[in-house]
Design a protein around this motif. Structure first.
Motif, mmCIF file in Angstrom:
data_model
loop_
_atom_site.group_PDB
_atom_site.id
_atom_site.type_symbol
_atom_site.label_atom_id
_atom_site.label_comp_id
_atom_site.label_asym_id
_atom_site.label_seq_id
_atom_site.Cartn_x
_atom_site.Cartn_y
_atom_site.Cartn_z
ATOM 1 N N ASN A 227 0.837 -1.192 0.000
ATOM 2 C CA ASN A 227 0.000 0.000 0.000
ATOM 3 C C ASN A 227 0.872 1.242 0.000
ATOM 4 O O ASN A 227 1.759 1.383 0.848
ATOM 5 N N ARG A 229 0.228 4.271 0.806
ATOM 6 C CA ARG A 229 0.066 5.135 1.979
ATOM 7 C C ARG A 229 0.899 4.631 3.157
ATOM 8 O O ARG A 229 1.444 5.430 3.927
ATOM 9 N N ILE A 240 0.584 4.897 10.188
ATOM 10 C CA ILE A 240 -0.414 4.945 9.131
ATOM 11 C C ILE A 240 -1.785 5.363 9.646
ATOM 12 O O ILE A 240 -2.535 6.060 8.961
ATOM 13 N N ASN A 241 -2.155 4.986 10.874
ATOM 14 C CA ASN A 241 -3.497 5.327 11.371
ATOM 15 C C ASN A 241 -3.652 6.816 11.658
ATOM 16 O O ASN A 241 -4.771 7.317 11.772
ATOM 17 N N ASP A 244 -3.172 8.437 7.487
ATOM 18 C CA ASP A 244 -4.358 8.239 6.645
ATOM 19 C C ASP A 244 -5.274 7.243 7.340
ATOM 20 O O ASP A 244 -5.145 6.025 7.167
ATOM 21 N N SER A 245 -6.206 7.759 8.110
ATOM 22 C CA SER A 245 -7.054 6.905 8.950
ATOM 23 C C SER A 245 -8.013 6.035 8.140
ATOM 24 O O SER A 245 -8.548 5.055 8.661
ATOM 25 N N SER A 247 -7.181 4.496 5.183
ATOM 26 C CA SER A 247 -6.476 3.619 4.244
ATOM 27 C C SER A 247 -6.646 2.148 4.599
ATOM 28 O O SER A 247 -6.959 1.790 5.742
ATOM 29 N N SER A 248 -6.414 1.292 3.612
ATOM 30 C CA SER A 248 -6.492 -0.152 3.848
ATOM 31 C C SER A 248 -5.406 -0.590 4.825
ATOM 32 O O SER A 248 -5.588 -1.554 5.579
ATOM 33 N N GLY A 249 -4.278 0.125 4.840
ATOM 34 C CA GLY A 249 -3.208 -0.177 5.781
ATOM 35 C C GLY A 249 -3.644 0.057 7.226
ATOM 36 O O GLY A 249 -3.341 -0.738 8.118
ATOM 37 N N THR A 250 -4.359 1.158 7.463
ATOM 38 C CA THR A 250 -4.878 1.444 8.807
ATOM 39 C C THR A 250 -5.811 0.338 9.267
ATOM 40 O O THR A 250 -5.729 -0.139 10.409
ATOM 41 N N LYS A 251 -6.692 -0.093 8.378
ATOM 42 C CA LYS A 251 -7.645 -1.169 8.721
ATOM 43 C C LYS A 251 -6.905 -2.465 9.026
ATOM 44 O O LYS A 251 -7.275 -3.201 9.948
#
Length: 268
Positions: A227, A229, A240-241, A244-245, A247-251
Motif C-alpha cells: 500500500n 500510503r 499509518i493510522n 491516513d485513517s 487507508s487499507s493499511g490502517t484497517k
C-alpha cells in the motif's frame, strides 16, 4: 474491591514484551512495529517502542529526537531507561530512540561478561508502567538481537511474500528454539505476519498458502497489503493510522492489534 487493592493488582501486572524479528531487511519489520504500536495505543493501551536498529528508522517514523539519549546510552550505562523515553506525537505511544552508535555495539559487547543480558537488566522494573513494550531488531542475528531475545517473551516474524521466505523462516524458527532452550525459556513465537502482500501475484498467494499449511496456528489472519500510503507515512514521521485513517493499511493494522490482544490473552 478497595481502591488500594485495585492499584496493587495494576502494579503487579507486567507488560507484554514483543520483539519484531527477521534477519532479512526490507520485510516490513519496522513499519509493522510502529503501526502495531500505534494501533494498540489508539485502543487505549500504553505502549513503549524501542528502536534497536542503528539505521534508526523507527526513531524517524515516530518523530522522536535521535540527538537525545537513547537505547545506546542505556546499554552503555550512560543513562537510565526512564531518561531515554520520549513521548511521540500520538497519545499513549512512547519510544526510545536509536542512533548510529548502535552500529558498533555488537563488537563492544563481545568482551563483556553476561553480554547477552545487558538489555534485560537495563529494562528491569519497566514492565509495570506499560501494557505493551515492542522492540524493533536490526536485520541480523548479532549480540544486540540476542539481547532482545533474552529480554522479550514473544516474537512476531514479519515476512514478505517472496521465493526465499520459507528458507529464512526455518532459520528463524530454529534460532528462537535454540534461544528458548539456552537463555530464555519463556520465549515464544506469537505469530507470523505476512507483509507487502499483493493478491494479484501468483507467487504471493503460493507463499501464503505454503507457510500457512506448515504453521497453521502461528500465521496471523491479518495480512498487511502492499500500500502506497503505508510506504509514505514514515517519511512524515507518522504511523499509518494517523497519516491516513481511512487507508487499507490502517484497517489492516487495526485488525492485527485486535489479533495480538486476543492471542496474548489466549497464551496467558
Amino acid at each position: 474491591m478497595t481502591i488500594v487493592g485495585y492499584f496493587r493488582i495494576v502494579a503487579s501486572m507486567s507488560a507484554q514484551t514483543i520483539l519484531f524479528l527477521n534477519q532479512k531487511g526490507g520485510v516490513g519489520k519496522t513499519t509493522s512495529a510502529v503501526n502495531l504500536g500505534s494501533a494498540l495505543a489508539q485502543r487505549g493501551k500504553k505502549v513503549l517502542l524501542i528502536d534497536l536498529d542503528s539505521q534508526g528508522n523507527l526513531t524517524s517514523a515516530t518523530s522522536i529526537d535521535n540527538r537525545k539519549k537513547g537505547i545506546y546510552e542505556v546499554f552503555a550505562g550512560q543513562c537510565s531507561v526512564e531518561e531515554a523515553i520520549q513521548q511521540t506525537p500520538i497519545q499513549n505511544l512512547f519510544a526510545i530512540a536509536s542512533n548510529i552508535n548502535m552500529a558498533g555495539l555488537n563488537i563492544e559487547l563481545v568482551e563483556e561478561e553476561r553480554r547477552e543480558f545487558f538489555l534485560k537488566n537495563a529494562l528491569l522494573g519497566l514492565d509495570e508502567r506499560w501494557d505493551y513494550i515492542i522492540a524493533d531488531c536490526p536485520p541480523s542475528l548479532g549480540l544486540v538481537t540476542v539481547n532482545a531475545m533474552v529480554w522479550a517473551k514473544q516474537v512476531i516474524i514479519p515476512m514478505q511474500c517472496e521465493y526465499f521466505a520459507m528458507e529464512g523462516l526455518n532459520l528463524l524458527m530454529r534460532t528462537v528454539g535454540n534461544m528458548k532452550k539456552s537463555l530464555n525459556p519463556d520465549l515464544q513465537v506469537l505469530g507470523i505476519l505476512f507483509t507487502m502482500y499483493s493478491k494479484r501475484t501468483k507467487l504471493a498467494n503460493e507463499v501464503v498458502e505454503d507457510i500457512s499449511s506448515f504453521f497453521p496456528h502461528l500465521v496471523f489472519n491479518t495480512i498487511i497489503p502492499r500500500n502506497i500510503r503505508i510506504a509514505e507515512a514514515p517519511s512524515h514521521g507518522l504511523p499509518i493510522n494517523v497519516y491516513d485513517s481511512a487507508s487499507s493499511g490502517t484497517k489492516a493494522y487495526k485488525a492485527l492489534a485486535e489479533e495480538v490482544i486476543a492471542r496474548v490473552a489466549r497464551n496467558h
